[in-house]
Design a protein around this motif. Structure first.
Motif, PDB file in Angstrom:
ATOM      1  N   GLN A  58       0.812  -1.218   0.000  1.00 40.60           N
ATOM      2  CA  GLN A  58       0.000   0.000   0.000  1.00 40.60           C
ATOM      3  C   GLN A  58       0.851   1.276   0.000  1.00 40.60           C
ATOM      4  O   GLN A  58       0.591   2.172  -0.803  1.00 40.60           O
ATOM      5  CB  GLN A  58      -0.991  -0.002   1.175  1.00 40.60           C
ATOM      6  CG  GLN A  58      -2.055  -1.071   1.076  1.00 40.60           C
ATOM      7  CD  GLN A  58      -2.888  -0.992  -0.195  1.00 40.60           C
ATOM      8  OE1 GLN A  58      -3.142   0.069  -0.723  1.00 40.60           O
ATOM      9  NE2 GLN A  58      -3.323  -2.143  -0.675  1.00 40.60           N
ATOM     10  N   TRP A  62       0.665   3.982  -3.118  1.00 37.69           N
ATOM     11  CA  TRP A  62       0.291   5.390  -2.951  1.00 37.69           C
ATOM     12  C   TRP A  62       1.457   6.322  -3.296  1.00 37.69           C
ATOM     13  O   TRP A  62       1.248   7.395  -3.858  1.00 37.69           O
ATOM     14  CB  TRP A  62      -0.268   5.642  -1.558  1.00 37.69           C
ATOM     15  CG  TRP A  62      -1.614   4.990  -1.404  1.00 37.69           C
ATOM     16  CD1 TRP A  62      -1.919   3.909  -0.635  1.00 37.69           C
ATOM     17  CD2 TRP A  62      -2.831   5.349  -2.074  1.00 37.69           C
ATOM     18  NE1 TRP A  62      -3.252   3.577  -0.787  1.00 37.69           N
ATOM     19  CE2 TRP A  62      -3.836   4.449  -1.662  1.00 37.69           C
ATOM     20  CE3 TRP A  62      -3.173   6.341  -2.985  1.00 37.69           C
ATOM     21  CZ2 TRP A  62      -5.141   4.502  -2.129  1.00 37.69           C
ATOM     22  CZ3 TRP A  62      -4.475   6.405  -3.449  1.00 37.69           C
ATOM     23  CH2 TRP A  62      -5.444   5.497  -3.021  1.00 37.69           C
ATOM     24  N   THR A 114      -7.845  -0.289  -0.261  1.00 34.18           N
ATOM     25  CA  THR A 114      -6.968  -0.028   0.883  1.00 34.18           C
ATOM     26  C   THR A 114      -7.738   0.104   2.194  1.00 34.18           C
ATOM     27  O   THR A 114      -7.366  -0.497   3.196  1.00 34.18           O
ATOM     28  CB  THR A 114      -6.158   1.263   0.642  1.00 34.18           C
ATOM     29  OG1 THR A 114      -5.333   1.071  -0.492  1.00 34.18           O
ATOM     30  CG2 THR A 114      -5.297   1.606   1.842  1.00 34.18           C
TER      31      THR A 114
END
Length: 171
Positions: A58, A62, A114
């Motif tokens: 994650q 991002w 997420t």
């Protein structure tokens, strides 16, 4: 080589690197890792794997999105066919607009993944690993959503690359 050419080359490289990291990890996860993990791992190991994957992937995803946004804006503003925000005056601008619509959809899907879907899947896997009773109907529904989400992300990523190629071809 002029400084502006060097800066543009650097942004192209960073943009491609972020694309490979984001879409490569997404593809590997959807096509290889999660299907194999569901088939091979017991509930406890699957829960641990989901937690590890979320922890590692994650932030990378991002960060990649942030790099893509920053480098993409720089590249777009430097492109000779760019006429301004939402100025759709040529085939390049149409291809870029469609590409960005798909990217926006991918960002929304990734946010849901997420902060919505992965935590639900992790909770279910932890419950199963601890031997607590699960609502199997709810679990199946969440797993269907996961497969649909990953499929939509994969299709969108292929379309993003296709519209990128189209934009380059009509430049």
């Amino acid at each position: 080589m002029q400084a502006s050419s060097l800066a543009l080359a650097l942004t192209y490289w960073l943009h491609m690197l972020a694309t490979v990291l984001w879409l490569g990890s997404l593809s590997a996860l959807a096509v290889l890792v999660l299907p194999a993990a569901r088939r091979r791992l017991d509930a406890s190991a699957y829960a641990a794997l989901l937690e590890d994957l979320q922890e590692r992937l994650q932030p990378l995803a991002w960060l990649s999105l942030a790099v893509l946004a920053a480098t993409g804006m720089f590249q777009m503003s430097a492109h000779p066919r760019y006429s301004g925000f939402l100025a759709i005056e040529n085939a390049w601008a149409v291809a870029i607009l469609i590409k960005h619509l798909f990217v926006g959809g991918m960002v929304l899907l990734s946010a849901y993944n997420t902060w919505g879907l992965l935590p639900q899947l992790r909770r279910m896997a932890i419950l199963r690993a601890s031997g607590k009773p699960l609502d199997e109907t709810q679990l199946a529904q969440i797993q269907r959503r996961e497969r649909l989400l990953l499929t939509l992300l994969l299709i969108s990523s292929v379309l993003v690359l296709a519209f990128t190629a189209l934009a380059r071809a009509v430049s």
